[in-house]
Design an enzyme around this catalytic site. Structure first.
Site: not given
Length: 393
Positions: A34, A127, A178
């Protein structure tokens, strides 16, 4: 929503006539690694079975009409004025993708679009990346067909288009992870990716006896308004200091943890030093995680997840009360091998590796304790690891 249900809703919105095509791209969960992506480091994400699906039908003018199944408004975008839609409350990501594709030489074909998203928005499961990649895939496919190009769409290029959209249109200086995971995911595999070189390989995940549970704090977060860009600046400041000793280093990920410890005191700002410590140690944890999972050692991987979570909490400081509560309660449950926040932080989700027989107890116990501590409920998702963006037949 099934493909057939989405097509029926499309017809209800836009009327009968013409072939309706379906495109799909998933969200992602980052298993470990991360805040390393924009520091040129290693990440280990997997595509989810939740994502963004588009029903699409071409038009004959220069207007793109867009609607989402869970929103009332229909948005119109003029393909001749794609720079003008940055301030849309919904539709700006899609307009930004069209703009970047157009700059890259793709023709933006007019069409009607209906989006159906099964990811929680603002939950840290990407998303926005799913929307970017599926939009890029759809328009690139139409453009290539119009030009008579028969080769498949380059999905790595679509990931890069999504990243450029974030940088140039949305204003978030994000890394590539992502979009890459959404574009290049593979069923039952995670992606071992070096973000500065884009070198990658799929690592098969033998999840027999284990389940990944995603726990959503339900605290909405926005990367653009969070401290994401601040963390990036702190990392750049730390790199500038360490380049005195490692002039060839182009990113923090070119410096090993052992090398960092030798020169950590040269970073006089304690906060910057902690940020750098997280990034460099996190890279080492990703490498060790790939080794553990490649040999089926789930226990070691769970321990590395926990160490990553602690580093994100205490060194990178991107968690907060909600994420901390979920992780603390998860680690109390028998059968939990590891638990950590996933995504950018400041809200969003955690990912926990749980023995299959403990799933029901996990959801019940963590859910009850979280609501008592925070004051509102969390949401839980048991998602499969799926494929990246593609057209659905």
């Amino acid at each position: 929503m099934t493909i057939q249900e989405l097509k029926q809703e499309f017809v209800s919105c836009y009327g009968e006539g013409g072939e309706i095509r379906i495109f799909w791209s998933p969200g992602r969960v980052n298993l470990i690694g991360e805040h390393t992506d924009y520091n040129g480091g290693y990440v280990f994400p997997a595509a989810l079975s939740m994502g963004s699906m588009i029903a699409l039908r071409p038009r004959t003018d220069h207007i793109v009409r867009m609607k989402a199944t869970d929103l009332p408004d229909l948005v119109e975008v003029d393909t001749h004025r794609l720079e003008d839609y940055r301030d849309l409350s919904w539709g700006n990501y899609q307009a930004g993708v069209m703009n970047e594709l157009q700059k890259a030489g793709y023709e933006i074909c007019a069409c009607d679009m209906l989006f159906d998203d099964t990811l929680p928005h603002g939950g840290g499961l990407s998303s926005s990346a799913a929307i970017e990649v599926v939009t890029a895939l759809a328009f690139a496919t139409l453009s290539n067909e119009k030009k008579g190009i028969k080769e498949p769409v380059d999905m790595i290029e679509m990931a890069l288009i999504g990243q450029k959209t974030e940088h140039n249109y949305i204003g978030v200086n994000c890394g590539i992870m992502d979009q890459f995971a959404s574009a290049m995911g593979k069923k039952d595999s995670a992606i071992f990716l070096k973000c500065d070189t884009m070198e990658y390989r799929h690592v098969g995940l033998d999840m027999e006896g284990y389940t990944l549970i995603i726990s959503n704090t339900n605290k909405k977060r926005s990367l653009a308004s969070s401290k994401y860009n601040e963390r990036r600046a702190e990392c750049e400041a730390g790199l500038a200091t360490l380049k005195t000793f490692f002039p060839e280093a182009s990113s923090l990920s070119d410096i090993s943890y052992k090398e960092f410890l030798l020169h950590a005191d040269s970073i006089q700002d304690e906060t910057v030093r902690k940020r750098v410590k997280h990034v460099i140690s996190e890279n080492e944890r990703v490498l060790n995680s790939v080794k553990a999972l490649s040999s089926g050692d789930m226990i070691s991987f769970g321990q590395l997840m926990n160490a990553s979570g602690d580093s994100l909490r205490y060194d990178y400081e991107v968690t907060g009360d909600e994420l901390d509560a979920l992780v603390e309660e998860a680690r109390k449950v028998d059968g939990v091998i590891g638990s950590r926040m996933t995504g950018a932080g400041f809200g969003g989700c955690t990912v926990s590796l749980v023995k299959a027989e403990a799933v029901e107890a996990f959801i019940a116990k963590v859910g009850e304790a979280y609501e008592k501590k925070i004051g509102y409920p969390a949401s839980f998702y048991v998602s499969q690891i799926g494929d990246g963006g593609h057209e659905m037949v």
